[in-house]
Motif scaffolding. Structure first.
Motif, PDB file in Angstrom:
ATOM      1  N   ILE A  64      36.678 -79.039  70.748  1.00 45.51           N
ATOM      2  CA  ILE A  64      37.342 -78.707  69.485  1.00 45.51           C
ATOM      3  C   ILE A  64      38.120 -79.914  68.950  1.00 45.51           C
ATOM      4  N   GLY A  65      37.757 -81.101  69.400  1.00 43.67           N
ATOM      5  CA  GLY A  65      38.407 -82.315  68.925  1.00 43.67           C
ATOM      6  C   GLY A  65      39.768 -82.524  69.570  1.00 43.67           C
ATOM      7  N   TYR A  66      40.388 -83.632  69.182  1.00 41.63           N
ATOM      8  CA  TYR A  66      41.692 -84.004  69.736  1.00 41.63           C
ATOM      9  C   TYR A  66      42.837 -83.313  68.988  1.00 41.63           C
ATOM     10  N   GLN A  67      43.846 -82.928  69.739  1.00 43.29           N
ATOM     11  CA  GLN A  67      45.139 -82.482  69.196  1.00 43.29           C
ATOM     12  C   GLN A  67      45.037 -81.263  68.280  1.00 43.29           C
ATOM     13  N   HIS A  68      44.198 -80.299  68.619  1.00 42.59           N
ATOM     14  CA  HIS A  68      44.162 -79.086  67.799  1.00 42.59           C
ATOM     15  C   HIS A  68      45.547 -78.435  67.847  1.00 42.59           C
ATOM     16  N   PRO A  69      46.158 -78.193  66.695  1.00 42.42           N
ATOM     17  CA  PRO A  69      47.566 -77.750  66.701  1.00 42.42           C
ATOM     18  C   PRO A  69      47.807 -76.436  67.431  1.00 42.42           C
ATOM     19  N   LYS A  70      46.859 -75.510  67.397  1.00 37.12           N
ATOM     20  CA  LYS A  70      47.066 -74.225  68.066  1.00 37.12           C
ATOM     21  C   LYS A  70      47.042 -74.376  69.589  1.00 37.12           C
ATOM     22  N   VAL A  71      46.231 -75.277  70.091  1.00 35.86           N
ATOM     23  CA  VAL A  71      46.173 -75.479  71.536  1.00 35.86           C
ATOM     24  C   VAL A  71      47.392 -76.278  72.003  1.00 35.86           C
ATOM     25  N   VAL A  72      47.780 -77.269  71.235  1.00 32.13           N
ATOM     26  CA  VAL A  72      48.994 -78.025  71.567  1.00 32.13           C
ATOM     27  C   VAL A  72      50.198 -77.089  71.609  1.00 32.13           C
ATOM     28  N   ALA A  73      50.292 -76.193  70.627  1.00 33.85           N
ATOM     29  CA  ALA A  73      51.414 -75.245  70.579  1.00 33.85           C
ATOM     30  C   ALA A  73      51.385 -74.308  71.778  1.00 33.85           C
ATOM     31  N   ALA A  74      50.200 -73.863  72.177  1.00 33.05           N
ATOM     32  CA  ALA A  74      50.091 -72.959  73.326  1.00 33.05           C
ATOM     33  C   ALA A  74      50.546 -73.637  74.609  1.00 33.05           C
ATOM     34  N   ILE A  75      50.216 -74.912  74.778  1.00 31.15           N
ATOM     35  CA  ILE A  75      50.666 -75.653  75.957  1.00 31.15           C
ATOM     36  C   ILE A  75      52.184 -75.792  75.937  1.00 31.15           C
ATOM     37  N   GLN A  76      52.738 -76.101  74.770  1.00 34.53           N
ATOM     38  CA  GLN A  76      54.188 -76.244  74.652  1.00 34.53           C
ATOM     39  C   GLN A  76      54.903 -74.926  74.949  1.00 34.53           C
ATOM     40  N   GLU A  77      54.351 -73.830  74.433  1.00 35.63           N
ATOM     41  CA  GLU A  77      54.974 -72.516  74.657  1.00 35.63           C
ATOM     42  C   GLU A  77      54.899 -72.114  76.128  1.00 35.63           C
ATOM     43  N   GLN A  78      53.758 -72.396  76.762  1.00 35.97           N
ATOM     44  CA  GLN A  78      53.622 -72.060  78.178  1.00 35.97           C
ATOM     45  C   GLN A  78      54.570 -72.905  79.024  1.00 35.97           C
ATOM     46  N   ALA A  79      54.724 -74.193  78.671  1.00 41.69           N
ATOM     47  CA  ALA A  79      55.629 -75.073  79.416  1.00 41.69           C
ATOM     48  C   ALA A  79      57.067 -74.583  79.309  1.00 41.69           C
ATOM     49  N   ALA A  80      57.432 -74.044  78.164  1.00 36.65           N
ATOM     50  CA  ALA A  80      58.802 -73.540  77.988  1.00 36.65           C
ATOM     51  C   ALA A  80      59.020 -72.252  78.772  1.00 36.65           C
ATOM     52  N   ARG A  81      57.949 -71.461  78.967  1.00 34.34           N
ATOM     53  CA  ARG A  81      58.078 -70.165  79.627  1.00 34.34           C
ATOM     54  C   ARG A  81      57.890 -70.262  81.135  1.00 34.34           C
ATOM     55  N   MET A  82      56.806 -70.937  81.574  1.00 33.11           N
ATOM     56  CA  MET A  82      56.501 -71.076  83.003  1.00 33.11           C
ATOM     57  C   MET A  82      55.561 -72.266  83.164  1.00 33.11           C
ATOM     58  N   THR A  83      56.109 -73.357  83.630  1.00 36.88           N
ATOM     59  CA  THR A  83      55.320 -74.588  83.710  1.00 36.88           C
ATOM     60  C   THR A  83      54.238 -74.491  84.769  1.00 36.88           C
ATOM     61  N   THR A  84      54.577 -73.932  85.927  1.00 34.08           N
ATOM     62  CA  THR A  84      53.599 -73.842  87.012  1.00 34.08           C
ATOM     63  C   THR A  84      53.946 -72.669  87.912  1.00 34.08           C
ATOM     64  N   PHE A  85      52.957 -72.227  88.686  1.00 38.15           N
ATOM     65  CA  PHE A  85      53.199 -71.187  89.677  1.00 38.15           C
ATOM     66  C   PHE A  85      52.040 -71.170  90.651  1.00 38.15           C
ATOM     67  N   ALA A  86      52.313 -70.731  91.881  1.00 37.29           N
ATOM     68  CA  ALA A  86      51.310 -70.747  92.947  1.00 37.29           C
ATOM     69  C   ALA A  86      50.132 -69.825  92.624  1.00 37.29           C
ATOM     70  N   PRO A  87      48.948 -70.150  93.131  1.00 37.72           N
ATOM     71  CA  PRO A  87      47.738 -69.407  92.754  1.00 37.72           C
ATOM     72  C   PRO A  87      47.606 -68.014  93.348  1.00 37.72           C
ATOM     73  N   ALA A  88      48.424 -67.646  94.336  1.00 39.78           N
ATOM     74  CA  ALA A  88      48.267 -66.340  94.979  1.00 39.78           C
ATOM     75  C   ALA A  88      48.869 -65.200  94.166  1.00 39.78           C
ATOM     76  N   PHE A  89      49.506 -65.517  93.029  1.00 37.50           N
ATOM     77  CA  PHE A  89      50.175 -64.506  92.221  1.00 37.50           C
ATOM     78  C   PHE A  89      49.367 -64.207  90.959  1.00 37.50           C
ATOM     79  N   ALA A  90      49.608 -63.040  90.384  1.00 38.19           N
ATOM     80  CA  ALA A  90      49.014 -62.697  89.091  1.00 38.19           C
ATOM     81  C   ALA A  90      49.912 -63.244  87.990  1.00 38.19           C
ATOM     82  N   VAL A  91      49.373 -64.153  87.199  1.00 36.98           N
ATOM     83  CA  VAL A  91      50.113 -64.808  86.133  1.00 36.98           C
ATOM     84  C   VAL A  91      49.388 -64.545  84.817  1.00 36.98           C
ATOM     85  N   GLU A  92      50.119 -64.267  83.767  1.00 38.27           N
ATOM     86  CA  GLU A  92      49.518 -63.835  82.507  1.00 38.27           C
ATOM     87  C   GLU A  92      48.479 -64.823  81.983  1.00 38.27           C
ATOM     88  N   ALA A  93      48.818 -66.095  81.919  1.00 37.31           N
ATOM     89  CA  ALA A  93      47.879 -67.073  81.361  1.00 37.31           C
ATOM     90  C   ALA A  93      46.600 -67.137  82.182  1.00 37.31           C
TER      91      ALA A  93
END
Length: 451
Positions: A64-93
């Motif tokens: 979808i090309g470089y820097q699509h604004p909707k994908v950039v925004a989704a990464i920013q929103e996820q980073a603000a909410r939960m940057t990382t978490f272990a794989p054994a858990f159920a995570v919304e994203a």
């Protein structure tokens, strides 16, 4: 965005790169990497303000090309909410990414095992196949690429394998169909399909059907030359696998997520594999992500038996949030349909027109936003423009072609005697017209090396 020249910053970036970055697939002292200042849509630019139309989609991943604004925004929103978490858990994203992928995979490939990229997806698919069957061997094609990790590079069928191939990985290679350079002396696609399937049957017979765990194929081979398989071939492989109890693995790392004008290239052929690998286009490469889509039959093997494999960053929330946004963008903006339409109505006819004018073009092949031009010295003999795996002076014609394309503001994807046309799947007709004009000029340089 209008690039603003800043040569001093570019020089600093380049100096730090040359001092400390160890580049893949390269002799370190012989490369001169371009310092990139930014990218947007189908373009990127350097610190001198020179802009390039990217006909490589990065490494065939910015679907979808470089820097699509909707994908950039989704990464920013996820980073603000939960940057990382272990794989054994159920995570919304993670859960939502898996759901969206499973909705689009063919057949019953409804379980998703997340990896960090395509190579480790192949590693895990092969491990699953071996554990499911209890068999050791894997068959894969020459003219293929499956990744740079130890098992994946041995499954690969091109020269990048050679330095790492110790002949102990349990891999057997065979010839897949490719009519333009047929290994079966075929004159029609029907002959090529029948003879390639017979060759595969013979290979299995001589290896011992009871020793073969999996057949691994790129649905449409990518860096090996974008060789769309002829009608009936993949269905024939599916039948052979079923008959011998072999797991059929399709590698859709390059071909998946709109690249061929379908969500997955398997849909072009009406074939459902047992396992399917993906990466790259799943989130346009914005955050590393790959995976294996698993059939019900294979998943059942591990319903009560632990699967002995995993990754710390499996289903990383940032990567999965990018995947969710990318898949939704592709659906909302008709990106897959755009790739299909432009491939049939614009790219195919334009490349055919270039082939008529340039004696260096031996064959044009592809579909969607996934095309290759086979460059030759002589159309009649089909002698490649450069020898197989050419380097140095022997590769001078391709080097000259590549330099000419870049001079025209086009960043090409070249491999051996081929140039690939793999722009973003949401490329515009105007951008394609610009790219074809640059390609036309560069092919004029290649023509100078023809007989």
């Amino acid at each position: 965005m209008t690039p603003q020249p800043n040569p001093q910053a570019g020089a600093a970036v380049k100096a730090a790169d040359r001092a400390h970055v160890f580049h893949s697939w390269s002799a370190q002292d012989l490369i001169d990497p371009l310092a990139v200042a930014g990218a947007e849509g189908s373009y990127f630019w350097d610190y001198d303000g020179r802009r390039y139309l990217d006909f490589t989609s990065g490494l065939v991943f910015t679907n979808i090309g470089y820097q699509h604004p909707k994908v950039v925004a989704a990464i920013q929103e996820q980073a603000a909410r939960m940057t990382t978490f272990a794989p054994a858990f159920a995570v919304e994203a993670r859960s939502e990414a898996a759901r969206l992928i499973a909705e689009r995979t063919p057949g019953d490939l409804d379980k998703i095992f997340f990896t960090n990229g395509g190579a480790d997806a192949i590693e895990h698919a092969v491990r699953m196949a071996r554990l499911h069957t209890g068999r050791p061997k894997v068959l894969s094609a020459y003219r293929s690429y499956h990744g740079g990790t130890q098992q994946a590079i041995n499954i690969t069928g091109d020269p990048r394998r050679w330095a790492s191939d110790g002949a102990a990985a349990g891999v057997v290679h065979f010839w897949a169909p490719f009519l333009y350079r047929s290994r079966f002396y075929a004159e029609t696609e029907e002959q090529e399909t029948a003879r390639a399937l017979e060759h595969l049957e013979t290979t299995i017979a001589f290896e011992g059907p009871g020793t073969v765990a999996a057949i691994v194929l790129e649905t449409v081979p990518g860096t090996a030359g974008i060789m769309v398989p002829p009608a009936g071939y993949l269905a024939g492989v599916r039948e052979i696998c079923d008959r011998h109890g072999i797991v059929f693995v399709l590698d859709e790392v390059m071909a998946g997520f709109g690249r061929t004008g379908e969500w997955f290239a398997a849909d072009l052929f009406g074939v459902v594999p047992d396992l399917m690998t993906f990466a790259k286009g799943v989130n346009s490469g914005y955050v590393p992500l790959g995976g294996v889509a698993i059939s019900e039959r294979i998943a059942e093997t591990f319903a009560r038996r632990p699967y002995p494999g995993g990754l710390t960053y499996s289903g990383h929330p940032l990567a999965c949030a990018a995947a969710v946004a990318t898949i939704n963008v592709m659906a909302e903006e008709g990106v897959v349909e755009n790739a299909k339409r432009l491939g049939a109505d614009v790219v195919g006819p334009a490349l055919a027109s270039l082939a008529e004018r340039h004696p260096s073009v031996g064959e044009v092949r592809g579909t969607g936003m996934f095309w290759a031009l086979d460059l030759v010295k002589n159309r009649e003999t089909r002698e490649p423009l450069v020898p197989y795996n050419a380097a140095g002076e022997a590769n001078a014609p391709m080097a000259a072609f590549t330099a000419a394309a870049k001079q025209q503001g086009l960043w090409p994807f070249v491999n051996m005697n081929r140039t690939h046309v793999v722009p973003p799947c949401n490329v515009t007709e105007a951008e394609l017209k610009e790219g074809f004009a640059a390609l036309d000029a560069a092919l004029g340089v290649a023509d100078e090396y023809t007989a």
